[in-house]
Structures are given as structure tokens and as C-alpha cells.
Design a protein around this motif. Structure first.
Motif, PDB file in Angstrom:
ATOM      1  N   LEU A  46     -12.955  41.450 -17.951  1.00 20.29           N
ATOM      2  CA  LEU A  46     -11.928  42.260 -17.295  1.00 20.29           C
ATOM      3  C   LEU A  46     -11.677  41.781 -15.870  1.00 20.29           C
ATOM      4  O   LEU A  46     -10.541  41.811 -15.390  1.00 20.29           O
ATOM      5  N   LEU A  86       1.370  47.330 -24.750  1.00 17.30           N
ATOM      6  CA  LEU A  86      -0.082  47.559 -24.736  1.00 17.30           C
ATOM      7  C   LEU A  86      -0.724  47.225 -26.077  1.00 17.30           C
ATOM      8  O   LEU A  86      -1.815  46.662 -26.124  1.00 17.30           O
ATOM      9  N   LEU A  90      -3.693  44.347 -26.923  1.00 19.83           N
ATOM     10  CA  LEU A  90      -5.014  44.682 -27.469  1.00 19.83           C
ATOM     11  C   LEU A  90      -5.280  43.980 -28.801  1.00 19.83           C
ATOM     12  O   LEU A  90      -6.284  44.236 -29.452  1.00 19.83           O
ATOM     13  N   LEU A 104      -9.275  41.755 -23.498  1.00 18.63           N
ATOM     14  CA  LEU A 104      -9.081  43.196 -23.651  1.00 18.63           C
ATOM     15  C   LEU A 104      -9.667  43.709 -24.962  1.00 18.63           C
ATOM     16  O   LEU A 104     -10.443  44.667 -24.982  1.00 18.63           O
ATOM     17  N   ARG A 108     -13.046  46.084 -25.452  1.00 20.03           N
ATOM     18  CA  ARG A 108     -12.960  47.390 -26.104  1.00 20.03           C
ATOM     19  C   ARG A 108     -14.090  47.540 -27.127  1.00 20.03           C
ATOM     20  O   ARG A 108     -14.707  48.584 -27.237  1.00 20.03           O
ATOM     21  N   GLU A 115     -10.033  52.725 -21.880  1.00 20.71           N
ATOM     22  CA  GLU A 115      -8.724  53.299 -21.605  1.00 20.71           C
ATOM     23  C   GLU A 115      -7.886  52.284 -20.837  1.00 20.71           C
ATOM     24  O   GLU A 115      -8.351  51.709 -19.852  1.00 20.71           O
ATOM     25  N   LEU A 116      -6.667  52.054 -21.314  1.00 22.36           N
ATOM     26  CA  LEU A 116      -5.790  51.062 -20.693  1.00 22.36           C
ATOM     27  C   LEU A 116      -4.515  51.751 -20.237  1.00 22.36           C
ATOM     28  O   LEU A 116      -3.831  52.401 -21.034  1.00 22.36           O
ATOM     29  N   LYS A 117      -4.229  51.655 -18.937  1.00 20.73           N
ATOM     30  CA  LYS A 117      -2.985  52.225 -18.404  1.00 20.73           C
ATOM     31  C   LYS A 117      -2.221  51.117 -17.720  1.00 20.73           C
ATOM     32  O   LYS A 117      -2.766  50.446 -16.830  1.00 20.73           O
ATOM     33  N   SER A 118      -0.990  50.914 -18.135  1.00 23.05           N
ATOM     34  CA  SER A 118      -0.212  49.868 -17.489  1.00 23.05           C
ATOM     35  C   SER A 118       1.261  50.011 -17.836  1.00 23.05           C
ATOM     36  O   SER A 118       1.609  50.551 -18.883  1.00 23.05           O
ATOM     37  N   THR A 124      -2.123  47.371 -13.461  1.00 24.30           N
ATOM     38  CA  THR A 124      -2.900  47.704 -14.649  1.00 24.30           C
ATOM     39  C   THR A 124      -4.192  48.394 -14.236  1.00 24.30           C
ATOM     40  O   THR A 124      -4.814  48.029 -13.229  1.00 24.30           O
ATOM     41  N   VAL A 126      -7.784  49.453 -16.139  1.00 20.52           N
ATOM     42  CA  VAL A 126      -8.621  49.484 -17.337  1.00 20.52           C
ATOM     43  C   VAL A 126      -9.906  50.229 -16.981  1.00 20.52           C
ATOM     44  O   VAL A 126     -10.608  49.843 -16.053  1.00 20.52           O
TER      45      VAL A 126
END
Lengths: 133, 126, 290
Positions: A46, A86, A90, A104, A108, A115-118, A124, A126
Motif C-alpha cells: 500500500l 474501484l 480490486l 490492492l 485485501r 476499506e477503500l475510499k477514492s 485515495t 485505504v
């Protein structure tokens, strides 16, 4: 209790530093040797992602609790271009950076929570967590 | 940046990784090894990762690339001494290190290279 | 403590001293009847005698910490032993509670109001001691369960050497994800420690596997390969084979054998060992003389 630590990721040597700091925290939380290795490996992936895709970022290393269980939470954030799709990001083997496309998706699998927010243009975030057994 | 030394023993090149590798050191090692293989005409390369605590996808890819390049230069690569925790993590990560030969330790790695060499000679003689 | 309560207490102490023979005999009877068949009389007699003396001593000086701690120590030992020897909770508790009934007769004979007051106080004391006994008893039981769970995990995860360079894990019983992980890590570590290039995972004793466990087995084989060793899985039952196929788990090029013996033969062949049956030497010859 250790306070959360913030580390910058600006260059290649920072990835090594992140690995070392995460290892220390993982030992402190009481993760097994295999789980330590998994967390450090995910952190390495990451951190490199933040460097390669966003030109840098930072990681927050935090010890968390859930009842009697202790865990290690890592939050990688950057102000890069963000990820448009997203689901695609992944998928195993999908890459835009010339890597293996496992950063990614592999991270995981290595962690308990992911948790991925972008969004495009918004950077981004993570957040990953591993609980001690 | 630290450089990983490449040792020569007979017609085998031995690399023992003892430090937490930076990405640049990884790339440098890749180059050094290719040059050394051509320079010495080595038949085999052994990469000892006994001391390596983690192998992420970047280092994993380096191992596969070194194996592929060496093979093109007529040398077999054996990765030796991978720790159980590292192996379990690599499997979970989804990295199979296709095309890379492995052995439990340096001694078995050397034996494997000699065995490959021996069988090649045997095939040629037939 | 009010004056009458103090007097009551004093009365009981006196009774315990003066009617010692009668009370003790009655106590021994009650305690003996509740745990008949488990314990020999002489042994019980000794234990109760010690307790009785400690009880009387604990009155000697009101609030004397040593006297009472001696009594509790003896009770703890008694209940720990009984928990280990498989006495039931009732059998263990009756030893303590029987003291109430034992003294009641003497109190009745005495008939004074002080004695009755004192009996109330004494009841409460015995209840406390009884609770303490039960707590020690169940703590001991819990400890036994924990120890056994640990022993079971150790027992059920042996990695054995079959031959130079060949190790095996015979798995027995239900495999959950956690246990499988522990066994597999142990197997991989053994490969390193012993320099073994061949491993056999024998699941003859495993009644069923779920997706997660099957995945763990699979990952172990792949991880072993990354380390430079080969794994063979043996003893797959028809139901398990069915599960694996139905779940769509890809076993790929992993070598599977019907029995541990086949797996060993395979591993021996792979490591270049040849087994030759020595003709004749094992045949039993019998000549019948006419």
C-alpha cells in the motif's frame, strides 16, 4: 497504550521505514509471526501504491480494540488522482502502473478488514485492520 | 543505497540478501546479476533469502525476472531459504513465482543446480 | 455486633469445644454418606479432623487472620482434590454444609436462646465457607478444561518423521480453520528445521472439510513448494473428494494418494530411494513329516 503514529511516504526509503514501524507495532499488538508478516507485506504494497500512483502520501498506524481483542489499523492516504473504478482496481492483475496488479487485491486478502475510499481528483484512502487471535 | 554483494563459487553465483531491501537496491541487484552471469559464464544463480522477513510483490517480481533473464543467459536460478511465514504470505498475496526454482537451504540449492547440470549432460550424451 | 449476638457466638464456640466428639461424629457421618464409595473413611476422618481443628482455632482470637486463612487453605485443598478426583459439586459442598446439621443437634440439646442466636451466625459462616469451596471447585474444573484443550491441540498436531527427508502430519478429527492453520505452520517450520523436501498430509482421520479448510490445505502445498518442498495429500475420503469437487476448489497438479503407505512410497520414489522386496526370506516354509 501507544499513541497513533503518522509517517510520511515520499521516497523509496520511506517504504522501508513504514515496514519497520509496522513490524514493531504488529509485535506490540501481539500478532503471530505469520500475521506480522502478512501485515508488513500489505503495508509495503500500500505504501508503494501511494508512492507510484500519487507521488506520495502518508500512513497512520494505530492500535485498536474490539472487546478484549487487540488489532492494528493502518490508514494510507494520498492526494493523488484517485481511482475511477474501484471494482476494477480490486481485480487481481489489473494495473495502470506497470506492476503485477496485486497491491490492492493482495492486501485485501492479507488483512481482516479492508476499506477503500477514492474518487477521481479526490485522492485515495485505504484503511486496513488485522486482529490478534 | 545499499548494494547486495554477488559472490562467485565455481560456476555458481551466490547472492545472500541480508538487509531490508529498498526498491532501488532490488533493481540494482537485478542488473548486477545479469552482468555477472555474462562476465563469469556462470551456470547457476542462487539467491539466499533466509534472512528476508518479507517478500512483497515488488521483490517477488524481481525474483521471477532474475530467473527469466538468467535462463536467457543459460543459467538456472534457485531461490533458497524462504521462511514459512513469507511463503504463506506470498500464497495469500496471490504470487506464485512461476518459473523460479526453490530449495530449502543453500546446500540443497547447490545440489539442485548440480543435478540439473548433470541431467543435461546425460541427455546430451544419449 | 450486638451483645446477644456476641453471646450466641460465644455459646457456639463453647459447644464446638465441649461437644466435640458428638458433633464431629455426626459431621463425619453426614459427609461420609454423601460421598460414599468415593473416599475411604480413614482419609475423610483425617481431612475433617484437620478442618474441625482449624475451625476451632479460627475462633480463638476474633478476627485472627491466620486462623481463618488456615481454614480456607485447607478447604481450597479439599475442593481442588475433589474436583480432580471427579467428585460432584454436591458431594463436595455437603462436606461443608453438613457441619450445620451436625451442630444443630447439640444446639437443640442446649436449647438456650443464645445457642439459637449463635446458630444463625454459624449458619452464615458455613454458607460463606461453602461458597468459597464451590468457587475453588469450579475454578479447578475450569483449569482442567483449559489444560485439556491445550493438550488436545498438542496431541492432535504431531509432525512425524517417516524417513530421512520425509515428514508427515496425520490429521485426526474435525478440522477448523484455526487448527488447520496451526498445523500447517508447524509442518512448514518442520520442513525448514529438518531439511525435509517431502511432506505427507494424511487426512484419513478427518471426517469432513469445509471450503476454508480445503483452501488452507491447498495453500500449504503451494507455500511448501515456494520453500522448495513437495507435499502429498493422502487418505482423502469419498465424501471429502465430493465436497472438494462440488465446492469447485481447484486441486490442480497437487499429488493425492489413497493411503499414507502409497504417499510414502511416492515420496521415497521421488527422493530416489528404491524399495526391493527380498525374495524368499519372508516366506514361511513348513514341511510336514509323514
Amino acid at each position: 497504550m501507544t499513541a497513533p503514529a503518522e509517517l510520511p511516504i515520499h521516497g523509496n526509503s520511506d517504504i522501508v521505514l513504514v515496514r519497520q514501524r509496522v513490524r514493531t507495532a504488529a509485535v506490540e499488538v501481539g500478532l503471530s509471526l505469520v500475521d506480522q508478516t502478512k501485515v508488513v507485506t500489505a503495508a509495503s504494497e500500500l505504501a508503494r501504491n501511494a508512492l507510484v500512483y500519487a507521488g506520495g502520501g502518508q500512513v497512520r498506524i494505530e492500535v485498536v480494540h474490539n472487546g478484549v481483542r487487540r488489532g492494528l489499523r493502518l490508514a494510507f492516504s494520498d492526494d493523488g488522482p484517485g481511482i475511477p473504478d474501484l471494482d476494477q482496481a480490486l481485480t487481481d492483475g489489473w494495473t495502470t502502473g506497470g506492476g503485477l496488479g496485486l497491491g490492492l487485491s493482495g492486501s485485501r486478502r492479507l488483512m481482516d478488514e479492508f476499506e477503500l475510499k477514492s474518487a477521481p481528483g479526490e485522492g485515495t484512502l485505504v484503511t486496513v485492520t488485522k486482529w490478534a487471535r | 543505497m545499499d548494494r547486495v554483494p554477488v559472490l562467485k563459487l565455481g560456476d555458481i553465483l551466490i547472492v545472500s540478501i541480508q538487509i531490508d531491501l529498498q526498491d532501488q537496491s532490488v533493481l540494482a541487484l537485478q542488473e548486477d546479476l545479469a552482468n555477472k552471469v555474462v562476465e563469469t559464464g556462470a551456470r547457476g544463480v542462487i539467491i539466499d533469502i533466509t534472512a528476508v522477513e518479507i517478500v512483497d510483490s515488488f521483490i517477488g517480481r524481481m525474483l521471477a525476472t532474475i530467473a527469466a533473464i538468467s535462463r536467457m543467459l543459460d543459467a538456472e536460478t534457485v531461490v533458497v531459504g524462504m521462511r514459512p511465514a513469507v511463503a504463506i504470505t506470498l500464497v495469500e498475496l496471490g504470487l506464485s513465482l512461476g518459473g523460479v526454482r526453490t530449495a530449502l537451504n543453500l546446500e540443497k540449492g547447490v545440489a539442485l543446480l548440480n543435478h540439473i547440470d548433470g541431467s543435461e549432460i546425460a541427455t546430451a550424451a544419449r | 455486633m450486638s451483645v446477644s449476638a456476641d453471646a450466641g457466638r460465644h455459646r457456639i464456640e463453647t459447644l464446638l469445644a465441649t461437644h466435640e466428639d458428638q458433633i464431629f461424629r455426626r459431621w463425619l457421618e453426614i459427609a461420609g454418606a454423601s460421598s460414599s464409595g468415593h473416599v475411604d473413611r480413614g482419609n475423610l476422618n483425617g481431612q475433617l479432623r484437620e478442618l474441625y481443628n482449624a475451625l476451632v482455632r479460627s475462633f480463638g482470637d476474633s478476627g485472627d487472620p491466620d486462623g481463618s486463612s488456615e481454614l480456607r487453605g485447607l478447604l481450597a485443598e479439599l475442593s481442588r482434590n475433589r474436583a480432580r478426583q471427579g467428585f460432584t459439586p454436591t458431594e463436595t459442598a455437603t462436606v461443608v454444609f453438613g457441619l450445620k446439621e451436625a451442630i444443630y443437634e447439640s444446639v437443640g440439646d442446649d436449647g438456650s436462646s443464645e445457642a439459637l442466636q449463635g446458630f444463625l451466625w454459624f449458619s452464615r459462616l458455613v454458607d460463606d465457607l461453602g461458597l468459597f469451596t464451590m468457587e475453588t471447585y469450579s475454578a479447578t474444573r475450569e483449569k482442567i478444561i483449559l489444560d485439556q484443550a491445550e493438550q488436545l491441540l498438542e496431541l492432535s498436531t504431531p509432525v512425524v518423521k517417516l524417513w530421512e527427508g520425509i515428514v508427515a502430519v496425520p490429521l485426526v478429527g474435525t478440522l477448523d480453520s484455526a487448527r488447520t492453520q496451526v498445523v500447517m505452520e508447524k509442518l512448514l517450520q518442520t520442513l525448514v528445521d529438518t531439511g525435509s523436501e517431502h511432506a505427507v498430509i494424511d487426512i484419513t482421520g478427518v471426517p469432513a472439510v469445509d471450503t476454508q479448510v480445503a483452501q488452507h490445505l491447498l495453500k500449504t502445498v503451494v507455500a511448501a513448494r515456494l520453500m522448495g518442498a513437495e507435499c502429498v495429500i493422502s487418505g482423502i475420503r469419498p465424501q471429502i473428494a465430493h465436497t472438494i469437487v462440488t465446492l469447485g476448489i481447484e486441486f490442480g497438479d497437487i499429488v493425492t494418494k489413497a493411503t499414507l503407505a502409497d504417499a510414502l512410497a511416492h515420496a521415497l520414489r521421488e527422493s530416489g530411494v528404491e524399495i526391493v522386496r527380498n525374495r524368499g526370506s519372508r516366506v514361511a516354509l513348513r514341511t510336514v513329516e509323514e
